[in-house]
Design an enzyme around this catalytic site. Structure first.
Site, short mmCIF file in Angstrom:
data_model
loop_
_atom_site.label_atom_id
_atom_site.label_comp_id
_atom_site.label_asym_id
_atom_site.label_seq_id
_atom_site.Cartn_x
_atom_site.Cartn_y
_atom_site.Cartn_z
CG HIS A 1 31.78 -54.82 56.11
ND1 HIS A 1 30.79 -54.91 57.05
CD2 HIS A 1 31.19 -54.34 54.98
CE1 HIS A 1 29.64 -54.50 56.52
NE2 HIS A 1 29.86 -54.14 55.28
CG HIS B 1 25.88 -53.46 54.46
ND1 HIS B 1 26.06 -52.54 53.43
CD2 HIS B 1 25.17 -54.48 53.94
CE1 HIS B 1 25.48 -53.02 52.33
NE2 HIS B 1 24.93 -54.19 52.61
CG ASP C 1 25.32 -48.99 52.05
OD1 ASP C 1 25.12 -48.25 53.05
OD2 ASP C 1 26.20 -49.87 52.02
ZN LIG Z 1 27.29 -50.82 53.33
#
Ligand SMILES: [Zn+2]
Length: 336
Positions: free
Chosen positions: A117, A156, A241
């Protein structure tokens, strides 16, 4: 590995030192899948600033020197966090050096904080420096590579990696991620920009997606993209995740699913004759994280072709639809 991964303190937070403890316990009980365990060096400053602004690196250093604190609602630092982040990036670089140097065809960089990120200018989403992006730039700049592929199956979207290489056709970034979910980026329409148009391949998947979707996206899209692009190195932003027990997302991938994705990418690398380096991203259910990483490392260590997967024409409509969309830019994916 580096002990500083245990010293990046985040308080009551899902991205916590216990993740590394769980991994060390699980992998340690299974001989690290046969891999040699090596301590990670700190990333050279120039490797960090090849991706991040000097101001960003300096902000992270200063906040650690001041004892730590919160960068945003999600991203927390302690006084050892800068050192942990230096080694997380340095471990990914060192792994690239080793696999490109022929020490092993595959390997894994297991550190925290994660990285995907983090943008050029900013820490976010538990990430301080973008480890996989730093490693990719290192491979381009220091090893003279011309084509690097990054496959990101963290649940993500790897917005930082996406943006850092958006305009760079030397880096093919392929991401499978739950949508809608943090950080809200990565629609299928984001295909890169400028000279890099077509070299970002975003594959958002719905809440609740499991093995057949994730593995299908890798098999039906990432693997043929690898054969079209012909990378000289495959990097995997390996977050776990998307696991069915993970507390931060709703996907239902199993250990076998992660092993299948990793094994498929390893097989593609082996066929192309290029190494594969995994870089740990997320994964917040301790058992699911540790077991999924072990399954993936065992799949990497197994002989090429030994991971039995392949839905072939049984790919789901979601996977086939995504493949048809990507085929508009990558004709090799067009079904005959
Ligand atoms: Zn993640």
């Amino acid at each position: 590995m580096h002990e500083s991964s245990l010293e990046h303190e985040t308080g009551a937070h899902p991205e916590r030192p216990e993740r590394i403890v769980a991994i060390t316990t699980e992998l340690g009980a299974h001989d690290w899948a046969g891999y040699e365990l090596v301590p990670s060096p700190a990333a050279p400053e120039a490797a960090l600033t090849a991706v991040h602004s000097e101001a960003h690196v300096e902000r992270i250093r200063r906040l650690a020197d001041a004892g730590g604190g919160s960068i945003d609602a999600d991203t927390v630092m302690s006084k050892r966090s800068f050192i942990a982040a230096q080694h997380a990036a340095g471990g990914a670089i060192d792994l690239v050096d080793r696999v490109l140097g022929g020490a092993a065809p595959t390997g894994f960089s297991v550190h925290r904080p994660p990285g995907h990120h983090a943008t050029a200018e900013r820490a976010m989403g538990f990430c301080l420096f973008n480890n996989v992006a730093v490693a990719a730039r290192w491979a381009l700049d220091r090893h003279g590579l011309e084509r690097v592929m990054i496959v990101d199956f963290d649940v993500h979207h790897g917005n930082g990696t996406n943006d850092i290489f958006s305009a760079d056709p030397r880096v093919l970034f392929v991401s499978v991620h739950e949508s809608p979910l943090y950080p809200g980026t990565g629609p299928a329409t984001d295909i890169g920009s400028g000279a890099g148009e077509g070299f970002n391949v975003n594959l958002p998947v719905a809440s609740g997606s499991g093995d057949e979707t994730f593995v299908g996206m890798i098999e039906a899209i990432a693997v043929p993209l690898a054969f079209s692009f012909a990378p000289q190195l495959v990097l995997v932003s390996a977050g776990f995740d998307a696991h069915r027990d993970d507390p931060l997302a709703t996907c239902t991938v199993t250990e076998e699913g992660f092993a299948a994705m990793t094994g498929l990418l390893r097989d593609a690398g082996a066929t192309l004759g290029v190494p594969l380096a995994g870089v740990l991203e997320g994964g917040y259910g301790l058992d699911g994280l540790a077991r999924s990483l072990r399954a993936s490392m065992e799949a990497l260590a197994a002989p090429a072709g030994s991971v039995v997967v392949g839905a072939g024409d049984a790919w789901t409509p979601v996977v086939r639809g995504a493949r048809a969309r990507v085929a508009k830019r990558w004709p090799a994916l067009a079904d005959g």
